[in-house]
Scaffold this active site. Structure first.
Site, PDB file in Angstrom:
ATOM      1  N   ASP A 317       0.778  -1.219  -0.063  1.00 58.44           N
ATOM      2  CA  ASP A 317      -0.037  -0.165   0.193  1.00 58.44           C
ATOM      3  C   ASP A 317       0.838   1.201  -0.258  1.00 58.44           C
ATOM      4  O   ASP A 317       1.943   1.332   0.545  1.00 58.44           O
ATOM      5  CB  ASP A 317      -0.966  -0.044   1.356  1.00 58.44           C
ATOM      6  CG  ASP A 317      -1.895   1.045   1.362  1.00 58.44           C
ATOM      7  OD1 ASP A 317      -2.675   1.370   0.507  1.00 58.44           O
ATOM      8  OD2 ASP A 317      -1.694   1.993   1.881  1.00 58.44           O
ATOM      9  N   GLU A 362       1.062  -0.757  -5.041  1.00 59.61           N
ATOM     10  CA  GLU A 362       0.182   0.568  -5.277  1.00 59.61           C
ATOM     11  C   GLU A 362       0.978   1.883  -5.354  1.00 59.61           C
ATOM     12  O   GLU A 362       1.289   2.238  -4.346  1.00 59.61           O
ATOM     13  CB  GLU A 362      -0.881   0.523  -4.486  1.00 59.61           C
ATOM     14  CG  GLU A 362      -1.926   1.714  -4.735  1.00 59.61           C
ATOM     15  CD  GLU A 362      -2.152   2.591  -3.457  1.00 59.61           C
ATOM     16  OE1 GLU A 362      -3.225   3.371  -3.488  1.00 59.61           O
ATOM     17  OE2 GLU A 362      -1.374   2.603  -2.472  1.00 59.61           O
TER      18      GLU A 362
END
Length: 592
Positions: A317, A362
């Site tokens: 993330d 990401e």
């Protein structure tokens, strides 16, 4: 053989079965049946809390409510858990979809309390999504125990399915009332009758928190984070040192030992043997002062999950908000941990896997571009551009669609060290139009490169209530009671076809006809050969020229109808399904 290829010993388990004319069971399989490659991965992203409730007894862990005091469940823990994921694995739900990797939200412990949800604080927002980390060394009790997680991973591995775990190193969870009271920070002076009632919002507890005194925040994260709090280093303005969405930013630039964060020291000191079912065994010896820098602790804690369970990969993330070299260090540690797991667990189903640890990042807005991330531990990045294509226009058809397929195949499949994960729906953007999921699913599952099914796209899960947050509705509960069975069948046929044929995601793309739209994918690498032909056009009886793909006499199955054909004079007389789609794969018959 490529490091990304693993030939399963479960070929028979994954083979479609057709009854012969004399009642004798006849099995067919493709040339790459049971072969796994991240180049052809079909990843299922399940937001665990919103997927399936397998154990109602853990629904209110830490005093969390499934419905907040204003009557909404927009941002609460809804009940989904790891046991529920395992039940669906055991039912064959993922296998029937052709899924070969499951991406789950972070299972480690999240902040216990809520913050104000949305712009207006109109719902209680908990860390149900896994992005509000509190303790990387423990299972979150809402999600299940260590042994339940072990069963989940082993069950997936038995079916040849990899597990990709969402992880965060950029930030910790927000300060929140429940943790303030439990761990002694914020100097809360709360009235005995405090409650969030009609006319209030879920930011209201902040009125009783001391945001002026440095002493009030000594027991929080201390020097570990940047935060707009008294006595703390202030966030900066760069991608690395900003406070993303106001979240306390971990100082991943620090390279020296600055001790443990006060909140974790206090937490661990208060946890006795009653907490054993949730403490990660491989992390027990990491819950102490190890004279490491903050990022080194987190790398050690995350790698412990790999060593304990054989986790196959991480989805990183907020990757662009951490120094890129940290990801290379995490990849190195996780790879070593995976090797240790396989050596220590020779009888586990994943001991036979040979693919390397998989790192997927990401990087918000990133597209089909190979850049410096791939030199720093990453095998793939999330592809934000595919969802952004104009899918309500002609790009979904004919020449424009073919140009996308051609470009993706040329760029991705000519380089085994480059991959992206494409999607049509996402938890922090939007859902694909619910009335066009059949079309969207077809496009996605026939796309070169790795692809992701967001939970519920295959069942037409509806957009939920998001309150004053535009994206929360994408995280609605799975619609088990209102499954669109026709759509689910469509996804299963496409997903299984893709999973059996490495050429779909990893092969060369060649257009055979523009109208009707007919194309083939062919794979010839690593000692494996596989070719498929896809027809998209009018239904009914159609003659399709396939001499470029299949030899005369070859046995061909239309994976959409399960009909078997034989190539004659370079062509097949197809009986195309009413949906105007044929998925042609060459198969070998095995008599039992």
């Amino acid at each position: 053989m490529s490091k990304r290829i693993w030939i399963s010993f479960l070929l028979a388990l994954m083979t479609l079965t057709v009854m012969g004319c004399q009642g004798k069971e006849t099995q067919y399989r493709t040339s790459t049946e049971g072969v796994f490659s991240y180049e052809n991965a079909t990843v299922y992203f399940a937001m665990t809390d919103r997927f399936y409730d397998g154990d109602e007894e853990n629904n209110n862990a830490y005093g969390r409510e499934t419905v907040d005091s204003l009557g909404t469940s927009i941002g609460t823990f809804n009940g989904g858990d790891i046991r529920g994921m395992t039940e669906k694995l055991q039912e064959g739900y993922f296998r029937d979809l052709g899924i070969n990797a499951i991406w789950i939200t972070a299972p480690y412990e999240q902040i216990h309390g809520y913050i104000g949800g949305g712009r207006e604080g109109d719902f209680a927002h908990y860390g149900f999504h896994g992005y509000y980390a509190l303790d990387w060394t423990m299972m979150d009790q809402n999600l299940g125990t260590v042994e339940e997680f072990r069963t989940f991973v082993d069950t997936a591995h038995e079916q040849g399915i990899r597990i990709i775990m969402d992880v965060v190193m950029n930030h910790v969870g927000y300060p929140n009332l429940q943790d303030m009271l439990e761990y002694g920070y914020g100097s809360v002076d709360l009235p005995e009758d405090f409650a969030v009632e009609e006319g209030d919002d879920f930011f209201s507890y902040t009125d009783y928190v001391d945001y002026e005194s440095e002493e009030a925040w000594e027991n929080y994260w201390g020097d570990w984070v940047r935060a707009d709090l008294p006595g703390y280093e202030k966030p900066g303005a760069t991608e690395i040192d900003l406070s993303l969405a106001g979240l306390p930013d971990i100082r991943t630039d620090v390279t020296e030992d600055i001790g443990l964060p006060p909140i974790l020291e206090r937490k661990w000191m208060n946890e006795d043997e009653a907490y054993e079912p949730w403490i990660l065994p491989s992390a027990k010896d990491l819950r102490r002062d190890l004279s490491l820098a903050p990022y080194e602790y987190i790398i050690a804690w995350l790698s412990a999950w790999v060593e304990e369970f054989g986790i196959d990969g991480f989805r990183i993330d907020t990757a662009k908000h951490v120094e890129v070299e940290r990801w290379a260090e995490l990849e190195e540690a996780a790879t070593e941990a995976l090797h240790t797991y396989r050596e220590n667990n020779p009888d586990k189903p994943a001991a036979a896997f040979s693919d390397d640890f998989f790192m997927m990042g990401e990087v918000w807005g990133h597209g089909v571009l190979k850049d410096y991330y791939f030199d720093n531990g990453f095998d793939a990045l999330i592809n934000f551009t595919f969802q952004g294509l104009k899918k309500d226009g002609p790009v979904f058809r004919g020449r424009n669609k073919d140009s996308v397929f051609t470009n993706y195949a040329e760029v991705l499949n000519s380089d085994e060290a480059f991959n992206v994960l494409s999607y049509i729906s996402q938890h922090d953007t939007n859902l694909f139009p619910r009335d066009r999921l059949e079309e969207g699913g077809t496009y996605l599952l026939l796309l070169p490169g790795a692809v992701k099914i967001f939970y519920g796209d295959e069942t037409a899960r509806p957009m939920g209530d998001g309150g004053s947050d535009a994206t929360q509705g994408t995280r609605s509960p799975m619609n088990w009671e209102e499954v669109d069975e026709e759509l689910l069948t469509h996804f299963r046929k496409l997903g299984s076809f893709r999973n059996r044929n490495l050429a779909v995601g990893a092969g060369e793309h060649i257009r055979l006809s523009e109208e009707p739209y007919v194309y083939m994918r062919t794979y010839d690498r690593n000692g494996l050969e596989n070719t498929v032909v896809i027809y998209e056009g009018e239904p009914g009886e159609v003659t399709v020229m396939v001499s470029d793909a299949f030899s005369d006499g070859a046995t061909i199955r239309d994976a959409y109808t399960d009909e078997i054909y034989t190539v004659e004079n370079g062509e097949i007389l197809l009986n195309v399904h009413e949906k105007g789609l044929a998925l042609l794969e060459e198969v070998t018959k095995i008599e039992n």
